[in-house]
Structure formats: structure tokens, C-alpha cells
Design a protein around this motif. Structure first.
Motif, PDB file in Angstrom:
ATOM      1  N   PRO A 288     -13.277  -1.392  -1.206  1.00 52.57           N
ATOM      2  CA  PRO A 288     -13.529  -0.737   0.086  1.00 52.57           C
ATOM      3  C   PRO A 288     -12.915   0.651   0.224  1.00 52.57           C
ATOM      4  CG  PRO A 288     -11.887  -2.477   0.340  1.00 52.57           C
ATOM      5  CD  PRO A 288     -12.298  -2.490  -1.096  1.00 52.57           C
ATOM      6  N   VAL A 289     -12.256   1.121  -0.834  1.00 47.28           N
ATOM      7  CA  VAL A 289     -11.431   2.320  -0.662  1.00 47.28           C
ATOM      8  C   VAL A 289     -12.190   3.610  -0.961  1.00 47.28           C
ATOM      9  CG1 VAL A 289      -9.300   3.485  -1.360  1.00 47.28           C
ATOM     10  CG2 VAL A 289      -9.362   0.989  -1.208  1.00 47.28           C
TER      11      VAL A 289
ATOM     12  N   LEU B 155     -10.714   8.429 -10.907  1.00 42.87           N
ATOM     13  CA  LEU B 155     -11.706   8.341  -9.823  1.00 42.87           C
ATOM     14  C   LEU B 155     -12.634   7.139 -10.001  1.00 42.87           C
ATOM     15  CD1 LEU B 155     -12.633  12.139  -9.418  1.00 42.87           C
ATOM     16  CD2 LEU B 155     -10.974  10.815  -8.098  1.00 42.87           C
ATOM     17  N   ASN B 156     -12.726   6.629 -11.239  1.00 42.16           N
ATOM     18  CA  ASN B 156     -13.555   5.441 -11.479  1.00 42.16           C
ATOM     19  C   ASN B 156     -13.053   4.228 -10.706  1.00 42.16           C
ATOM     20  OD1 ASN B 156     -15.395   6.433 -13.590  1.00 42.16           O
ATOM     21  ND2 ASN B 156     -13.485   6.717 -14.739  1.00 42.16           N
ATOM     22  N   ARG B 157     -11.808   4.280 -10.293  1.00 42.27           N
ATOM     23  CA  ARG B 157     -11.226   3.116  -9.615  1.00 42.27           C
ATOM     24  C   ARG B 157     -11.452   3.129  -8.102  1.00 42.27           C
ATOM     25  NH1 ARG B 157      -5.303   1.924 -11.415  1.00 42.27           N
ATOM     26  NH2 ARG B 157      -5.779  -0.008 -10.262  1.00 42.27           N
ATOM     27  N   LEU B 158     -12.039   4.204  -7.591  1.00 45.80           N
ATOM     28  CA  LEU B 158     -12.276   4.266  -6.154  1.00 45.80           C
ATOM     29  C   LEU B 158     -13.666   3.736  -5.813  1.00 45.80           C
ATOM     30  CD1 LEU B 158     -10.796   7.788  -5.306  1.00 45.80           C
ATOM     31  CD2 LEU B 158      -9.664   5.558  -5.357  1.00 45.80           C
TER      32      LEU B 158
ATOM     33  N   VAL C   7     -12.425   1.361   3.964  1.00 50.02           N
ATOM     34  CA  VAL C   7     -11.221   2.039   4.453  1.00 50.02           C
ATOM     35  C   VAL C   7     -11.076   3.374   3.734  1.00 50.02           C
ATOM     36  CG1 VAL C   7      -9.888  -0.011   5.124  1.00 50.02           C
ATOM     37  CG2 VAL C   7      -9.791   0.795   2.761  1.00 50.02           C
ATOM     38  N   ALA C   8     -10.560   4.374   4.443  1.00 51.34           N
ATOM     39  CA  ALA C   8     -10.399   5.687   3.824  1.00 51.34           C
ATOM     40  C   ALA C   8      -8.944   6.128   3.878  1.00 51.34           C
ATOM     41  CB  ALA C   8     -11.283   6.716   4.524  1.00 51.34           C
ATOM     42  N   VAL C   9      -8.529   6.762   2.777  1.00 46.51           N
ATOM     43  CA  VAL C   9      -7.162   7.266   2.653  1.00 46.51           C
ATOM     44  C   VAL C   9      -7.208   8.781   2.819  1.00 46.51           C
ATOM     45  CG1 VAL C   9      -5.128   7.377   1.164  1.00 46.51           C
ATOM     46  CG2 VAL C   9      -6.668   5.401   1.034  1.00 46.51           C
TER      47      VAL C   9
END
Lengths: 257, 303
Positions: free
Chosen positions: B18-19, B38-41, B263-265
Motif C-alpha cells: 500500500p505504500v 524503488l522496486n519495493r514501493l 498510504v503515502a509517506v
């Protein structure tokens, strides 16, 4: 991948009113750093969220150390001032572009004002040729002896006349009227503008290190904008002090704001 | 790892987790891509893109506050053409979804950028009608239900990808604005944008920001954001991307329990370049700790 370093503090001394001289062990930064770059120092406190960008005053690649001479201007730098040898601090860097060192220039003029003086010390170490250093301060000029120890001609100006010439550093430059073919400067914007005017009269593009309030320090937030009009471009644009600077050419900065 | 499912679906777009990032805090991923994979986002939400380049506001644009910060960048951006040529190819190297935040000074400008990007290789649009730092457009559109519905329905004509509408918290009743966005055709909502704030330098007797007023963000705003996500999730039936002060996995779980799908950081990136990945890992840790197999088990569980 880049990472944030945990640096051990080797010493942290109060050298003048509100001015601290901190030496940290951080070999990975010392290996890469250049004069005029800065590092982000993290407070580790949630209420002081943002990293503090602090200029690099000294680089010792062999010992793996970075020296920062900083002024206490708010809560973050106040926290740093209380750190002791043996404490650790999170840092990121080196950040930004440093000064471009021209090997051909033989008459270097370095002009620093207030807490803009420290980055010029590492620069002076690396410059070949004659070094004429002008140090301006409100009342207590810093690092004078260290510039002298590098063989530089050092001229001091204070606003209150308590030491050296009474007035600002650029007025003193004009009075001394040194031979010059390269100009490097760091300090408050009003001083840098005066440096830019003098440089223009001399037909030289001074390298000026700018300061602006930052958040990320790495070019993502676009918080630290400075108006720059590149040669050959018809209009100015907002560049980032952290990523495109902090050193810019004096003839490209849009000063009149 | 194998027994937990962090993936989510926003209007048919599958995200591995969800990030994502809050627009304007992460550029187009280049800078923080040097710190995190970035592949993990789940997705990267890029900084606001306008039809043509915007110069942004004068400096200072940043002021720290207790547990947060103010910004008045004013949506400085190099424009849609630059974005399509440079940033989309960059982001497409990674296995992450692309959410493009679009901004304008007028309905015509919003439509122009949406049209320019309509065939671009992106996954989702995020319509920014909530930026407090531009004098025309931005928040002026996001605080009146009639205008919200109008701008959303106009932009919707040009967007071939699902449209997320980003809401301003600077309103009396957030649910009224949320309903207006949905009736205009919003496929999803994101909230909150920054709260309007101000800081004064008492020594210089001047505002710290050149723009005087700016957008307040960071950990200090989180309770306001959680409350608004909760209220909106009860009021409308579209997916929500929650943001506002998320710094770790626990913060993210709070938003999910309040009703957020994504959700956003944002500001946390400035304080910690690894914040996005720490949020991803924190969510996984929470799921393992409580034996949660899928985020749907806890999404919107607060009555």
C-alpha cells in the motif's frame, strides 16, 4: 546505494561566541568530499525534524575526519553544540557541488563573512598560487590564524572595528585592491552581492556559495530555490542550492530581490 | 513473508504493497532512488506536473515547526513535456506503479495537462485541487463543493486512467468535499494535503516564509489526517490513499484501520531518506506479529 552514516564525534569546542568547532570521524564522507560541499546533520529528535545543512570546514582523508565550524542559530544547532567527544551523530554527505579549483589562477581572492568563512579554509588548503583571504565578522573574526598558517595574506574586517578594518569585508577588498584572477566567496547574501559587483568590475566570474532554508538537502523537495540566469538563457529559473549549488557563478545569480 | 499478502487494488491497479509517496516530497523518485530500492514501493506519486513549466514561489520556502514543517514551494515543476520525456522512462525501469499528480491554475489548465498525459505510460492520475501555495487554482478549487465537482468532472473527460482526487484539510466538513469529488467522477481519493500554517520570526518581525503562509506537514498533523480519513471512509465508497505524518509502519496501520487502502509517506522522507522502506517493512512486521494474512482484515475496522 547511498546511506546515512553514523559519525563519532572526536571533539566539539566552543571557539567563539555561539561558534563551535566539531571534528567527526566519518571516513566514507572524508574520502569523497570537496571544498565547498556540505553535509546534512540529523538531530535525532522528532520535534526538530529536518536535517541541518552544515558546510565542511576541513577534510582529512587519511584520518577519515570531517571538520565543521558552525554557529548556534536555532534548536538544532543548539543540540549539536551540546554533543561531546564519544557521542555519535547521523550525517549524510557530501552534498552539493563544491568550488571549482582553477589550476591556472595565480592570484586567488577569498572573501568570507560570518559563518561563511569555514568552507573557505579547506578551499585555501587546496588552492595553488597566491591566496589573499578577507575575513569579515560583526565582532569576532574566526579562523584567522589557520588561514595565516596556510601561508595566506589575511585581512580582517569587523563591523564594530574591534579587530582590523572597521567596515565590511568587501569594503576592505576595495581598499586593498588586490591583484586578482579568481574570486571565491561565502557569506550572507548582501555580502555576496557586493562581491559580485566587485567581480564584475574586475571582469571575473566569482564563485559564490549561497545559503537557503532546506528540507531534504538532496534535490527532492525543491525548497531551497535561488534565482539563476544562465549565460545564453533568456530568463531566470529557480535552481536548487542543495543540488545545483551551493556554489554558483556571481554573474548568473539574480541579485535584485 | 510468503504467508502475508500486502498487495492492494486501487481502481483496478494492483500495487504490491500500500505504500506510495506524497506528491512533492519525492520528486520523480530519482533522488531517493539513490537510498531506497524503488522496486519495493507499491507506487511512486510524483511531484505535481502542470501543462507548462512553473517557477514556484520566492525563497525562503521552508520553515521547520515543532514536529513538522511548513513549505511554500508553489508547485515549481518543469512541465508535462519534460516529465513525459525524462521522468516516465526513468520510473518505468522499476517495478512500481506511477501516480501522476497534476496541477493547474484554472479548469482549462487542469484539462490541458490531463489531455497531454492522457496517452502517457502511467497508472493513475492524482488531481491536486488542494495546494495552499498557489494563488489561483489549487486550494481555490478544493474548498468549495460546487467547484470540486465541476473541476473533477471536466478533468475526468481527458483522463484515460483512474483519477484520484487529492483533498484539502482546510475545510469545515471534509465529507462534503469528498462526496462532491466522487459525484464529479473521482475513482479514488487521497488525503490530506497540507494544513495552512504560518511562522513569524520574532527577531526580524517578519514571516519566515517569503509567501507568508505555507502548508503544514509532518508527524504533528497525523491525528488530523487520521480523523479525516476515518470520516471520509464512512462517507464515500471509493478507495482512499491516506497520508499526513506517516513515518513508520505503525502510523500506516493507523490510517489503514481508519479506512485507507493505500498510504503515502511524505515529510518523513526529509527526516529519514529510508522512511518509505521502513514503512513497508513496518507494515509487514505488524501483519506477522498479529497473524494478519491480508490487509483487508484490518482495513476500516474502526466503527
Amino acid at each position: 546505494m547511498k546511506s546515512v552514516s553514523i559519525a563519532e564525534i572526536i571533539k566539539n569546542e566552543n571557539i567563539s561566541e555561539n561558534i563551535y568547532d566539531m571534528l567527526i570521524s566519518v571516513p566514507e564522507i572524508a574520502k569523497e568530499a570537496k571544498a565547498g560541499q556540505f553535509i546534512n546533520v540529523y538531530t535525532g529528535k522528532g520535534e526538530c525534524l529536518l536535517p541541518r545543512p552544515i558546510s565542511i570546514c576541513g577534510i582529512d582523508e587519511k584520518k577519515g575526519t570531517i571538520r565543521m565550524v558552525f554557529q548556534v542559530v536555532g534548536k538544532g544547532t543548539e543540540l549539536f553544540s551540546a554533543l561531546k567527544a564519544g557521542d555519535t551523530v547521523k550525517v549524510l554527505g557530501p552534498l552539493g557541488n563544491g568550488y571549482d579549483i582553477s589550476e591556472e589562477c595565480t592570484n586567488n581572492v577569498l572573501i568570507g563573512g560570518g559563518i561563511g568563512v569555514p568552507p573557505l579554509l579547506e578551499l585555501a588548503k587546496r588552492l595553488k598560487g597566491k591566496k589573499q583571504v578577507f575575513i569579515g565578522a560583526r565582532t569576532n573574526p574566526i579562523l584567522v590564524k589557520e588561514f595565516k598558517a596556510l601561508g595566506a595574506d589575511v585581512y580582517v574586517a569587523t563591523d564594530d572595528g574591534s579587530e582590523g578594518f572597521k567596515g565590511n569585508a568587501v569594503e576592505l577588498v576595495r581598499k586593498i585592491n588586490p591583484d586578482v584572477d579568481a574570486i571565491y566567496s561565502c557569506g550572507p547574501k548582501i555580502m555576496l552581492k557586493a562581491v559580485a559587483d566587485w567581480a564584475e568590475e574586475k571582469g571575473i566570474k566569482a564563485q559564490v556559495s549561497m545559503e537557503e532554508r532546506m528540507a531534504c538537502g538532496i534535490g527532492a523537495c525543491v525548497g531551497c530555490a535561488v534565482k539563476i540566469k544562465k549565460e545564453g538563457e533568456s530568463d531566470w529559473s529557480n535552481l536548487k542550492v542543495c543540488k545545483d549549488g551551493p556554489v554558483f557563478l556571481s554573474n548568473e545569480v539574480v541579485w535584485n530581490e | 513473508m510468503s504467508n502475508i499478502n500486502t498487495s492492494i487494488n486501487i481502481c483496478g491497479v494492483e500495487m504490491k504493497n500500500p505504500v506510495t509517496t506524497a506528491s512533492g516530497t519525492f520528486g520523480s523518485g530519482r533522488e531517493y532512488g539513490e537510498f531506497v530500492d524503488l522496486n519495493r514501493l507499491g507506487a511512486v506519486t510524483v511531484k505535481g506536473v502542470a501543462a507548462h513549466p512553473w517557477k514556484g514561489n520566492n525563497s525562503p520556502r521552508i520553515a521547520e515547526t515543532y514536529g513538522g514543517m511548513l513549505n511554500s514551494v508553489g508547485l515549481q515543476n518543469p512541465g508535462a513535456d519534460y516529465f513525459m520525456e525524462n521522468d516516465i522512462p526513468f520510473l518505468r525501469q522499476f517495478d512500481t506503479k506511477i501516480i501522476v499528480n497534476i496541477c493547474g491554475h484554472s479548469i482549462e489548465e487542469y484539462c490541458e495537462v490531463a489531455e497531454k498525459l492522457s496517452d502517457a505510460d502511467i497508472d493513475l492520475f492524482e488531481l491536486n485541487i488542494s495546494c495552499p501555495n498557489v494563488s489561483e487554482g489549487g486550494i481555490a478549487f478544493g474548498t468549495q463543493p460546487v467547484m470540486v465537482e465541476k473541476v473533477v468532472s471536466e478533468v475526468k473527460k481527458y483522463t484515460k486512467r483512474p483519477l484520484i482526487v487529492k483533498l484539502s484539510p482546510n475545510v469545515t466538513d471534509i465529507t462534503e468535499i469528498a462526496r462532491a469529488a466522487v459525484s464529479g467522477g473521482a475513482d479514488a481519493l487521497s488525503l490530506i494535503n497540507t494544513l495552512m500554517g504560518m511562522r513569524i520570526d520574532i527577531h526580524r518581525r517578519k514571516p519566515v516564509l517569503a509567501n507568508k503562509i505555507g502548508g503544514f506537514s509532518g508527524p504533528a498533523v497525523k491525528p488530523v489526517a487520521v480523523r479525516m480519513v476515518y470520516q471520509v471512509s464512512k462517507a464515500v465508497d471509493v478507495p482512499i490513499i491516506g497520508m499526513g505524518g506517516i513515518s513508520n509502519g505503525d502510523d500506516a496501520i493507523e490510517f489503514i484501520m481508519a479506512g485507507a487502502t493505500g498510504v503515502a509517506v511524505g515529510t518523513a522522507n526529509f527526516a529519514n531518506p529510508f522512511a518509505t522502506i521502513e514503512v513497508v517493512e513496518g507494515i509487514e512486521n505488524y501483519m506477522r506479529k498479529y497473524g494478519i494474512k491480508d490487509l483487508s482484515e484490518i482495513r476500516g475496522i474502526i466503527d
